[in-house]
Design a protein around this motif. Structure first.
Motif, PDB file in Angstrom:
ATOM      1  N   SER A 165       0.643  -1.304   0.152  1.00  0.00           N
ATOM      2  CA  SER A 165      -0.024  -0.213  -0.069  1.00  0.00           C
ATOM      3  C   SER A 165       0.749   1.032   0.089  1.00  0.00           C
ATOM      4  O   SER A 165       0.454   2.391  -0.343  1.00  0.00           O
ATOM      5  N   ALA A 166       2.171   1.254   0.502  1.00  0.00           N
ATOM      6  CA  ALA A 166       3.084   2.012   0.398  1.00  0.00           C
ATOM      7  C   ALA A 166       4.429   1.620   0.509  1.00  0.00           C
ATOM      8  O   ALA A 166       4.634   0.468   0.921  1.00  0.00           O
ATOM      9  N   ILE A 167       5.374   2.211  -0.030  1.00  0.00           N
ATOM     10  CA  ILE A 167       6.844   1.777  -0.260  1.00  0.00           C
ATOM     11  C   ILE A 167       7.803   2.743   0.552  1.00  0.00           C
ATOM     12  O   ILE A 167       7.420   4.058   0.649  1.00  0.00           O
ATOM     13  N   THR A 168       8.926   2.304   1.023  1.00  0.00           N
ATOM     14  CA  THR A 168       9.994   3.067   1.554  1.00  0.00           C
ATOM     15  C   THR A 168      10.896   3.252   0.592  1.00  0.00           C
ATOM     16  O   THR A 168      11.567   2.510  -0.114  1.00  0.00           O
ATOM     17  N   LEU A 169      11.527   4.608   0.765  1.00  0.00           N
ATOM     18  CA  LEU A 169      12.600   4.903  -0.414  1.00  0.00           C
ATOM     19  C   LEU A 169      13.696   5.266   0.456  1.00  0.00           C
ATOM     20  O   LEU A 169      13.687   6.106   1.205  1.00  0.00           O
ATOM     21  N   ASP A 170      15.080   4.828  -0.066  1.00  0.00           N
ATOM     22  CA  ASP A 170      16.383   5.306   0.378  1.00  0.00           C
ATOM     23  C   ASP A 170      16.635   6.167  -0.545  1.00  0.00           C
ATOM     24  O   ASP A 170      17.226   6.136  -1.612  1.00  0.00           O
ATOM     25  N   VAL A 171      16.487   7.827  -0.039  1.00  0.00           N
ATOM     26  CA  VAL A 171      16.614   8.814  -1.120  1.00  0.00           C
ATOM     27  C   VAL A 171      15.685   8.453  -2.330  1.00  0.00           C
ATOM     28  O   VAL A 171      14.519   8.994  -2.351  1.00  0.00           O
ATOM     29  N   VAL A 172      16.214   7.907  -3.286  1.00  0.00           N
ATOM     30  CA  VAL A 172      14.910   7.617  -4.489  1.00  0.00           C
ATOM     31  C   VAL A 172      14.974   6.093  -4.633  1.00  0.00           C
ATOM     32  O   VAL A 172      14.043   5.601  -5.301  1.00  0.00           O
ATOM     33  N   SER A 173      15.771   5.126  -4.190  1.00  0.00           N
ATOM     34  CA  SER A 173      15.492   3.696  -4.391  1.00  0.00           C
ATOM     35  C   SER A 173      14.699   3.148  -3.447  1.00  0.00           C
ATOM     36  O   SER A 173      14.641   3.149  -2.212  1.00  0.00           O
ATOM     37  N   PRO A 174      13.674   2.389  -4.055  1.00  0.00           N
ATOM     38  CA  PRO A 174      12.559   1.819  -3.297  1.00  0.00           C
ATOM     39  C   PRO A 174      13.245   0.263  -2.525  1.00  0.00           C
ATOM     40  O   PRO A 174      13.880  -0.325  -3.066  1.00  0.00           O
ATOM     41  N   VAL A 175      12.765   0.254  -1.249  1.00  0.00           N
ATOM     42  CA  VAL A 175      13.475  -0.936  -0.370  1.00  0.00           C
ATOM     43  C   VAL A 175      12.227  -1.534   0.090  1.00  0.00           C
ATOM     44  O   VAL A 175      11.176  -0.731   0.326  1.00  0.00           O
ATOM     45  N   CYS A 176      12.251  -2.876   0.627  1.00  0.00           N
ATOM     46  CA  CYS A 176      11.190  -3.465   1.045  1.00  0.00           C
ATOM     47  C   CYS A 176      11.252  -3.225   2.671  1.00  0.00           C
ATOM     48  O   CYS A 176      12.174  -2.515   3.145  1.00  0.00           O
ATOM     49  N   GLN A 177      10.277  -3.749   3.390  1.00  0.00           N
ATOM     50  CA  GLN A 177      10.175  -3.409   4.757  1.00  0.00           C
ATOM     51  C   GLN A 177      11.285  -3.962   5.530  1.00  0.00           C
ATOM     52  O   GLN A 177      11.713  -3.354   6.525  1.00  0.00           O
ATOM     53  N   GLN A 191      15.157   7.528   5.303  1.00  0.00           N
ATOM     54  CA  GLN A 191      14.510   6.981   4.421  1.00  0.00           C
ATOM     55  C   GLN A 191      13.058   8.006   4.640  1.00  0.00           C
ATOM     56  O   GLN A 191      12.800   8.630   5.482  1.00  0.00           O
ATOM     57  N   TYR A 192      12.089   7.682   3.471  1.00  0.00           N
ATOM     58  CA  TYR A 192      10.932   8.409   3.805  1.00  0.00           C
ATOM     59  C   TYR A 192       9.755   7.433   3.075  1.00  0.00           C
ATOM     60  O   TYR A 192      10.229   6.429   2.129  1.00  0.00           O
ATOM     61  N   THR A 193       8.523   7.653   2.979  1.00  0.00           N
ATOM     62  CA  THR A 193       7.609   6.732   2.748  1.00  0.00           C
ATOM     63  C   THR A 193       6.825   7.451   1.660  1.00  0.00           C
ATOM     64  O   THR A 193       6.430   8.506   1.699  1.00  0.00           O
ATOM     65  N   ILE A 194       6.350   6.659   0.537  1.00  0.00           N
ATOM     66  CA  ILE A 194       5.481   7.294  -0.616  1.00  0.00           C
ATOM     67  C   ILE A 194       4.473   6.272  -0.650  1.00  0.00           C
ATOM     68  O   ILE A 194       4.621   5.085  -0.776  1.00  0.00           O
ATOM     69  N   SER A 195       3.132   6.929  -1.000  1.00  0.00           N
ATOM     70  CA  SER A 195       1.964   6.178  -1.103  1.00  0.00           C
ATOM     71  C   SER A 195       1.636   5.577  -2.300  1.00  0.00           C
ATOM     72  O   SER A 195       2.512   5.975  -3.376  1.00  0.00           O
ATOM     73  N   ARG A 196       0.879   4.232  -2.304  1.00  0.00           N
ATOM     74  CA  ARG A 196       0.636   3.837  -3.595  1.00  0.00           C
ATOM     75  C   ARG A 196      -0.093   4.761  -4.566  1.00  0.00           C
ATOM     76  O   ARG A 196       0.184   4.497  -5.732  1.00  0.00           O
ATOM     77  N   GLY A 197      -0.946   5.706  -3.950  1.00  0.00           N
ATOM     78  CA  GLY A 197      -1.574   6.668  -5.105  1.00  0.00           C
ATOM     79  C   GLY A 197      -0.456   7.527  -5.491  1.00  0.00           C
ATOM     80  O   GLY A 197      -0.581   7.655  -6.825  1.00  0.00           O
ATOM     81  N   SER A 198       0.650   7.883  -4.955  1.00  0.00           N
ATOM     82  CA  SER A 198       1.906   8.659  -5.737  1.00  0.00           C
ATOM     83  C   SER A 198       2.496   7.723  -6.649  1.00  0.00           C
ATOM     84  O   SER A 198       2.924   8.256  -7.771  1.00  0.00           O
ATOM     85  N   LEU A 199       2.693   6.444  -6.211  1.00  0.00           N
ATOM     86  CA  LEU A 199       3.226   5.590  -7.527  1.00  0.00           C
ATOM     87  C   LEU A 199       2.499   5.372  -8.590  1.00  0.00           C
ATOM     88  O   LEU A 199       2.946   5.451  -9.564  1.00  0.00           O
ATOM     89  N   ILE A 200       1.259   5.247  -8.428  1.00  0.00           N
ATOM     90  CA  ILE A 200       0.242   5.295  -9.733  1.00  0.00           C
ATOM     91  C   ILE A 200       0.509   6.359 -10.246  1.00  0.00           C
ATOM     92  O   ILE A 200       0.555   6.445 -11.620  1.00  0.00           O
ATOM     93  N   SER A 201       0.491   7.559  -9.771  1.00  0.00           N
ATOM     94  CA  SER A 201       0.480   8.803 -10.436  1.00  0.00           C
ATOM     95  C   SER A 201       1.710   8.916 -11.097  1.00  0.00           C
ATOM     96  O   SER A 201       1.821   9.424 -12.552  1.00  0.00           O
ATOM     97  N   ILE A 202       2.823   8.585 -10.635  1.00  0.00           N
ATOM     98  CA  ILE A 202       4.244   8.529 -11.123  1.00  0.00           C
ATOM     99  C   ILE A 202       4.029   7.619 -12.561  1.00  0.00           C
ATOM    100  O   ILE A 202       4.723   8.067 -13.596  1.00  0.00           O
ATOM    101  N   GLU A 203       3.454   6.386 -12.459  1.00  0.00           N
ATOM    102  CA  GLU A 203       3.631   5.563 -13.525  1.00  0.00           C
ATOM    103  C   GLU A 203       2.534   6.182 -14.453  1.00  0.00           C
ATOM    104  O   GLU A 203       2.920   6.022 -15.866  1.00  0.00           O
ATOM    105  N   ASN A 204       1.628   6.790 -14.197  1.00  0.00           N
ATOM    106  CA  ASN A 204       0.679   7.485 -15.131  1.00  0.00           C
ATOM    107  C   ASN A 204       1.104   8.493 -16.093  1.00  0.00           C
ATOM    108  O   ASN A 204       1.242   8.560 -17.235  1.00  0.00           O
ATOM    109  N   LEU A 205       1.995   9.325 -15.263  1.00  0.00           N
ATOM    110  CA  LEU A 205       2.684  10.587 -15.950  1.00  0.00           C
ATOM    111  C   LEU A 205       3.966  10.168 -16.909  1.00  0.00           C
ATOM    112  O   LEU A 205       4.062  10.653 -17.684  1.00  0.00           O
ATOM    113  N   LYS A 206       4.491   8.892 -16.476  1.00  0.00           N
ATOM    114  CA  LYS A 206       5.653   8.569 -17.257  1.00  0.00           C
ATOM    115  C   LYS A 206       5.135   8.086 -18.654  1.00  0.00           C
ATOM    116  O   LYS A 206       5.932   8.005 -19.473  1.00  0.00           O
ATOM    117  N   ASN A 207       3.872   7.844 -18.694  1.00  0.00           N
ATOM    118  CA  ASN A 207       3.378   7.417 -20.046  1.00  0.00           C
ATOM    119  C   ASN A 207       1.986   8.480 -20.565  1.00  0.00           C
ATOM    120  O   ASN A 207       1.128   8.088 -21.083  1.00  0.00           O
TER     121      ASN A 207
END
Length: 206
Positions: free
Chosen positions: A99-111, A120-136
């Motif tokens: 539902s959310a992922i943790t980023l080490d600066v910009v690199s995603p890492v598992c729990q 580290q900081y957390t980014i929500s699934r909604g933001s990940l979906i938005s990034i994927e949508n904007l990428k295309n």
């Protein structure tokens, strides 16, 4: 290794940009960032089309913050800087169901891997979906995208962190501090308020 241009024809002057101070600032940021991340004489038709489409979108009145997001995400994707946000960079575990992922600066890492990291900081699934949508993206559809305050903030933080390791320190970009001062240290905001315009030009209130 200098080139001499003896004649040029202007195909599109993007007149609407030149009449809007905010859009001039965004256009300057687009061109200056491009200059920092590409090499001289390195031909890339894909990046050229991206820049052209972004400037055209600015001149057609599309929201600048959407253009800013899509431009950076597309540009970094083309340059191979944008990481795969669905896989842990340390153990290759899939993160697609999180539902959310943790980023080490910009690199995603598992729990599990995040337990060994301090920054580290957390980014929500909604933001990940938005990034994927904007990428295309296509600007015809992206101009209708809406972001919640949380998603917009998370994407902004992600892009800022992405730029830093790429040796493009934001304060060194001449357009960035001006754009930031113009719109309250927030180049993703659409427009400054009336009072901010008055303060910028030191005008008395009406």
């Amino acid at each position: 290794n200098l080139y001499m241009v003896t004649q040029a024809d202007r195909l599109d002057s993007f007149d609407f940009i030149s009449k809007d101070l905010v859009r001039i600032s965004y256009a300057s940021f687009i061109i200056e960032l491009l200059d920092k991340v590409t090499e001289i004489n390195a031909r890339c038709d894909e990046i050229f089309r991206l820049v052209k489409n972004c400037l055209k979108a600015l001149s057609e009145g599309i929201q600048p913050k959407l253009i800013n997001f899509t431009y950076q995400i597309q540009l970094f994707s083309m340059l191979g800087i944008l990481p795969d946000l669905n896989t842990c960079t340390r153990c290759s575990q899939s993160l697609t169901n999180n539902s959310a992922i943790t980023l080490d600066v910009v690199s995603p890492v598992c729990q599990e891997c995040s337990k060994h990291l301090s920054l580290q900081y957390t980014i929500s699934r909604g933001s990940l979906i938005s990034i994927e949508n904007l990428k295309n993206f296509s600007f015809g559809s992206s101009c209708r995208l809406k972001f919640t305050g949380q998603v917009e903030s998370e994407i902004k933080t992600f892009l800022n962190n992405l730029i830093q390791p790429a040796h493009i320190i934001l304060p060194l970009l001449e357009a960035y501090p001006y754009l930031s001062s113009l719109i309250s240290i927030n180049p993703w905001q659409l427009y400054p308020s009336h009072s901010q315009y008055l303060a910028l030009f030191q005008l008395p209130p009406v």
